[in-house]
Structure formats: C-alpha cells, structure tokens
Write a protein that holds these residues in place. Structure first.
Motif, short mmCIF file in Angstrom:
data_model
loop_
_atom_site.label_atom_id
_atom_site.label_comp_id
_atom_site.label_asym_id
_atom_site.label_seq_id
_atom_site.Cartn_x
_atom_site.Cartn_y
_atom_site.Cartn_z
N THR A 59 64.84 155.14 41.55
CA THR A 59 64.79 156.06 42.69
C THR A 59 64.22 155.47 43.97
N THR A 60 63.77 154.23 43.93
CA THR A 60 63.18 153.60 45.12
C THR A 60 64.12 152.52 45.63
N SER A 61 64.37 152.52 46.92
CA SER A 61 65.28 151.54 47.51
C SER A 61 64.70 150.13 47.39
N GLN A 62 65.56 149.14 47.55
CA GLN A 62 65.12 147.74 47.49
C GLN A 62 64.07 147.46 48.57
N ALA A 63 64.34 147.88 49.79
CA ALA A 63 63.42 147.61 50.90
C ALA A 63 62.06 148.28 50.68
N ASP A 64 62.08 149.55 50.29
CA ASP A 64 60.81 150.26 50.05
C ASP A 64 60.09 149.67 48.84
N GLY A 65 60.85 149.29 47.80
CA GLY A 65 60.24 148.71 46.60
C GLY A 65 59.57 147.38 46.88
N VAL A 66 60.23 146.52 47.64
CA VAL A 66 59.63 145.22 47.98
C VAL A 66 58.38 145.43 48.84
N ALA A 67 58.46 146.37 49.77
CA ALA A 67 57.30 146.64 50.63
C ALA A 67 56.12 147.16 49.81
N THR A 68 56.40 147.94 48.78
CA THR A 68 55.34 148.55 47.97
C THR A 68 54.90 147.67 46.81
N TYR A 69 55.86 147.04 46.12
CA TYR A 69 55.56 146.35 44.86
C TYR A 69 55.68 144.83 44.91
N GLY A 70 56.20 144.29 45.99
CA GLY A 70 56.29 142.84 46.13
C GLY A 70 57.68 142.28 45.93
N ALA A 71 57.78 140.97 46.08
CA ALA A 71 59.07 140.28 46.11
C ALA A 71 59.84 140.31 44.80
N SER A 72 59.18 140.55 43.68
CA SER A 72 59.88 140.59 42.38
C SER A 72 60.57 141.92 42.12
N TRP A 104 72.29 133.36 30.03
CA TRP A 104 72.51 134.34 31.10
C TRP A 104 71.67 135.58 30.86
N HIS A 105 71.69 136.10 29.63
CA HIS A 105 70.95 137.32 29.33
C HIS A 105 69.44 137.09 29.29
N THR A 106 69.01 135.90 28.90
CA THR A 106 67.58 135.60 28.93
C THR A 106 67.06 135.66 30.36
N ALA A 107 67.78 135.05 31.29
CA ALA A 107 67.39 135.09 32.70
C ALA A 107 67.48 136.51 33.25
N PHE A 108 68.50 137.24 32.86
CA PHE A 108 68.69 138.63 33.31
C PHE A 108 67.53 139.51 32.85
N ILE A 109 67.16 139.39 31.57
CA ILE A 109 66.06 140.19 31.02
C ILE A 109 64.74 139.80 31.67
N LEU A 110 64.52 138.51 31.91
CA LEU A 110 63.29 138.07 32.56
C LEU A 110 63.19 138.64 33.97
N GLU A 111 64.29 138.62 34.71
CA GLU A 111 64.27 139.20 36.05
C GLU A 111 63.98 140.70 35.99
N PHE A 112 64.56 141.40 35.01
CA PHE A 112 64.29 142.83 34.85
C PHE A 112 62.82 143.05 34.49
N GLU A 113 62.31 142.25 33.57
CA GLU A 113 60.91 142.38 33.16
C GLU A 113 59.97 142.14 34.34
N ASN A 114 60.25 141.12 35.15
CA ASN A 114 59.41 140.85 36.33
C ASN A 114 59.46 142.01 37.31
N ALA A 115 60.63 142.62 37.49
CA ALA A 115 60.75 143.78 38.37
C ALA A 115 59.96 144.96 37.80
N LEU A 116 60.06 145.18 36.50
CA LEU A 116 59.33 146.25 35.84
C LEU A 116 57.82 146.05 35.99
N LEU A 117 57.36 144.82 35.77
CA LEU A 117 55.93 144.53 35.88
C LEU A 117 55.43 144.56 37.31
N SER A 118 56.33 144.35 38.28
CA SER A 118 55.89 144.48 39.67
C SER A 118 55.55 145.92 39.98
N VAL A 119 56.21 146.86 39.32
CA VAL A 119 55.92 148.29 39.51
C VAL A 119 54.64 148.68 38.76
#
Length: 131
Positions: A59-72, A104-119
C-alpha cells in the motif's frame, strides 16, 4: 504504451568505477546469519509483523517507502512485475526452466527479504512455507 520490461534489462558494470551505489538494507547489522523459519512455527505476533510489513509494501508507493524505510524498500507490486517480466521476456523465460532457476530466485527472495526487513527489522528473516 510504456515498456516496463526495459527497467529489468538495464546492465550495470560490475566494478566500483561505475559510480552506481547498490542499496543497503537498513535493518540492524547482524553478527550472525539470518535464519528463516517455517511460517507455521511463527507465533501469532511474529506472523502479524510479517503480514503487516507486506501490507505496507503493498500500500505504500516506492517514493514514500524509500523516504520512510530506506533504499532497500520495494513495493510488493515491484516484485510481481519483476517476476512477470522475467517469465514473459521475449527471449524466453529468464527465471524458470533452466540452470538460472535457483540463482535467479535466490536473488529475488533476498531482495524481497531486504525490502521486508527495511519495513520492520524485528522480523529478522523472511519466513518460508514448506508444503
């Protein structure tokens, strides 16, 4: 019509001279390896943290999410689009049916995990589902 596939075809030099900074997870620095747990072993409170963080990603846009939670930070829809683009690439499926599936999926899951942990860094690691 906008071609969103172009976003995922960008090639970046793999050296420090490129001047491109990769995002760093804003989660607390850990001294140990992340340990992913099967989702059914999480407490109700732990699972609630995971789903709440995913809802924020949805529910949070990319721009608002980066501003609130950081670059990940990435939106949930970013991952849906990234997966779809890899599957529907005109050159053939870039994420399945070949030797690239695991990496491919290992990198995909890691990127998702980093985004989740940034929140919510208190999640510690993304849970998995063992059917």
């Amino acid at each position: 019509k906008k071609d969103n596939k172009v976003l995922f075809r960008l090639k970046v030099a793999a050296d420090a001279s490129s001047g491109i900074e990769c995002p760093v997870c804003s989660a607390a620095t850990r001294t140990t390896q992340r340990v992913r747990r099967e989702m059914r072993t999480l407490t109700t409170a732990e699972w609630s943290k995971v789903t709440s963080a995913m809802w924020i990603m949805k529910t949070t846009s990319q721009a608002d999410g980066v501003a609130t939670y950081g670059a990940s930070y990435r939106t949930y829809n970013y991952f849906v689009a990234k997966h779809a683009v890899a599957m529907l690439d005109l050159r053939g499926d870039q994420a399945h049916f070949g030797p690239m599936f695991m990496t491919w999926h290992t990198a995909f899951i890691l990127e998702f995990e980093n985004a989740l942990l940034s929140v919510d860094p208190e999640i510690l690691a993304m849970p998995y589902w063992d059917t």
